[in-house]
Design a protein around this motif. Sequence first.
Motif, short mmCIF file in Angstrom:
data_model
loop_
_atom_site.label_atom_id
_atom_site.label_comp_id
_atom_site.label_asym_id
_atom_site.label_seq_id
_atom_site.Cartn_x
_atom_site.Cartn_y
_atom_site.Cartn_z
N ILE A 20 -23.31 -14.15 3.07
CA ILE A 20 -22.55 -13.05 2.47
C ILE A 20 -22.99 -11.74 3.09
O ILE A 20 -24.18 -11.42 3.15
N THR A 21 -22.00 -10.98 3.57
CA THR A 21 -22.24 -9.63 4.09
C THR A 21 -21.50 -8.67 3.19
O THR A 21 -20.35 -8.90 2.82
N LYS A 22 -22.15 -7.57 2.83
CA LYS A 22 -21.52 -6.57 1.97
C LYS A 22 -21.22 -5.32 2.79
O LYS A 22 -22.04 -4.89 3.60
N TRP A 23 -20.02 -4.76 2.55
CA TRP A 23 -19.64 -3.48 3.13
C TRP A 23 -19.49 -2.50 1.98
O TRP A 23 -18.59 -2.63 1.15
N VAL A 24 -20.39 -1.53 1.92
CA VAL A 24 -20.38 -0.53 0.85
C VAL A 24 -19.56 0.66 1.32
O VAL A 24 -19.87 1.27 2.35
N ILE A 25 -18.51 0.98 0.58
CA ILE A 25 -17.61 2.07 0.96
C ILE A 25 -18.29 3.40 0.68
O ILE A 25 -18.78 3.66 -0.42
N MET A 26 -18.33 4.25 1.72
CA MET A 26 -18.98 5.55 1.62
C MET A 26 -17.93 6.63 1.33
O MET A 26 -16.72 6.40 1.45
N LYS A 27 -18.39 7.82 0.98
CA LYS A 27 -17.49 8.93 0.69
C LYS A 27 -16.69 9.31 1.94
O LYS A 27 -17.15 9.14 3.05
N GLY A 28 -15.50 9.83 1.70
CA GLY A 28 -14.70 10.38 2.80
C GLY A 28 -13.56 9.50 3.26
O GLY A 28 -12.89 9.83 4.24
N LYS A 41 10.27 14.56 9.21
CA LYS A 41 9.21 13.60 8.92
C LYS A 41 8.27 14.20 7.89
O LYS A 41 8.21 15.42 7.74
N PHE A 42 7.52 13.34 7.20
CA PHE A 42 6.54 13.83 6.24
C PHE A 42 5.34 12.90 6.23
O PHE A 42 5.43 11.75 6.66
N ASN A 43 4.22 13.41 5.74
CA ASN A 43 3.07 12.55 5.48
C ASN A 43 2.41 13.00 4.19
O ASN A 43 2.39 14.18 3.87
N CYS A 44 1.94 12.02 3.45
CA CYS A 44 1.27 12.26 2.19
C CYS A 44 -0.07 11.54 2.24
O CYS A 44 -0.18 10.47 2.83
N VAL A 45 -1.08 12.13 1.60
CA VAL A 45 -2.42 11.57 1.73
C VAL A 45 -3.17 11.63 0.40
O VAL A 45 -2.95 12.53 -0.40
N ILE A 46 -3.98 10.61 0.18
CA ILE A 46 -5.02 10.66 -0.85
C ILE A 46 -6.30 10.81 -0.06
O ILE A 46 -6.72 9.88 0.64
N ALA A 47 -6.89 12.00 -0.11
CA ALA A 47 -8.07 12.30 0.72
C ALA A 47 -9.35 12.10 -0.07
O ALA A 47 -9.36 12.08 -1.30
N ASN A 48 -10.43 11.95 0.66
CA ASN A 48 -11.78 11.90 0.09
C ASN A 48 -11.96 10.83 -0.98
O ASN A 48 -12.49 11.10 -2.05
N TYR A 49 -11.52 9.61 -0.67
CA TYR A 49 -11.77 8.48 -1.57
C TYR A 49 -13.28 8.32 -1.67
O TYR A 49 -13.96 8.16 -0.67
N ALA A 50 -13.81 8.39 -2.89
CA ALA A 50 -15.26 8.45 -3.03
C ALA A 50 -15.84 7.46 -4.03
O ALA A 50 -16.98 7.58 -4.44
N LYS A 51 -15.06 6.47 -4.46
CA LYS A 51 -15.62 5.50 -5.40
C LYS A 51 -16.59 4.58 -4.65
O LYS A 51 -16.30 4.16 -3.54
N PRO A 52 -17.71 4.24 -5.26
CA PRO A 52 -18.71 3.39 -4.58
C PRO A 52 -18.35 1.91 -4.65
O PRO A 52 -19.07 1.11 -5.22
N ASP A 53 -17.21 1.55 -4.06
CA ASP A 53 -16.77 0.15 -4.07
C ASP A 53 -17.51 -0.64 -3.00
O ASP A 53 -17.99 -0.09 -2.01
N THR A 54 -17.55 -1.96 -3.19
CA THR A 54 -18.19 -2.85 -2.23
C THR A 54 -17.26 -4.01 -1.92
O THR A 54 -16.68 -4.60 -2.83
N LEU A 55 -17.11 -4.32 -0.64
CA LEU A 55 -16.38 -5.50 -0.20
C LEU A 55 -17.41 -6.56 0.20
O LEU A 55 -18.39 -6.25 0.87
N SER A 56 -17.20 -7.79 -0.25
CA SER A 56 -18.10 -8.90 0.10
C SER A 56 -17.37 -9.86 1.02
O SER A 56 -16.28 -10.33 0.68
N LEU A 57 -17.95 -10.13 2.19
CA LEU A 57 -17.38 -11.07 3.16
C LEU A 57 -18.18 -12.35 3.14
O LEU A 57 -19.41 -12.30 3.12
N TYR A 58 -17.48 -13.48 3.17
CA TYR A 58 -18.12 -14.79 3.07
C TYR A 58 -17.93 -15.53 4.40
O TYR A 58 -16.83 -15.95 4.73
N LYS A 59 -19.03 -15.67 5.17
CA LYS A 59 -18.98 -16.35 6.46
C LYS A 59 -19.42 -17.79 6.27
O LYS A 59 -20.57 -18.05 5.87
#
Length: 194
Positions: A20-28, A41-59
């Motif tokens: 198991i490898t964990k990827w911890v999401i950092m600010k920004g 044309k247009f673009n819309c953004v949600i900037a500065n996502y800062a929740k301390p979420d973690t993704l777990s990868l299973y090899k």
Amino acid sequence: MLLMLILFSAFNSQTGKPQITKWVIMKGGSLKVDGSTNINKFNCVIANYAKPDTLSLYKYANKEVLPISGSLKLDVQKFDCHHPIMTSDLRKTLKAKEFPTLTIRFINLNRYPDPDIKHDLIKGIVTIELAGVTRRLEVDYKFISGGENVINLIGTRQVNFSDFKIIPPRKIGGMIQTNDELTVVFNLRMKVID
């Protein structure tokens, strides 16, 4: 007896526990949506996502596809289209009051990114839940090594408003019409923990 022991050991190593490898999401981090109308044309953004979420990868030793657990939950009210009327229209179109969260759940990657390649391109599966509708989609990823166990993950996918049973916004009696197709790009900076 020895042959059975060797076969049993080989079988156990193939079906054993994953690494198991964990990827911890950092600010920004950010989520960007690019679209167009019949006039611009247009673009819309949600900037500065800062929740301390973690993704777990299973090899697993005998599988190329890597299952992932983890998700991003984004506040639809934080979309900014750099124009107050367009921002309000997008939030209304996405039914932000009724469904305030856009959720991206990570399902798998077709392989683990190669840390020796500066810009590694791979694919993966996610589900996107928006306005009460969930779609399973393939995403194109670009992994950029940031040094010291840091990676940048940039995921890109074309979607349509209609994929989520949403009618694109129209203005001035239908003279300005938003096209159905959007490009969604999320950009995450993550710390790798083995």
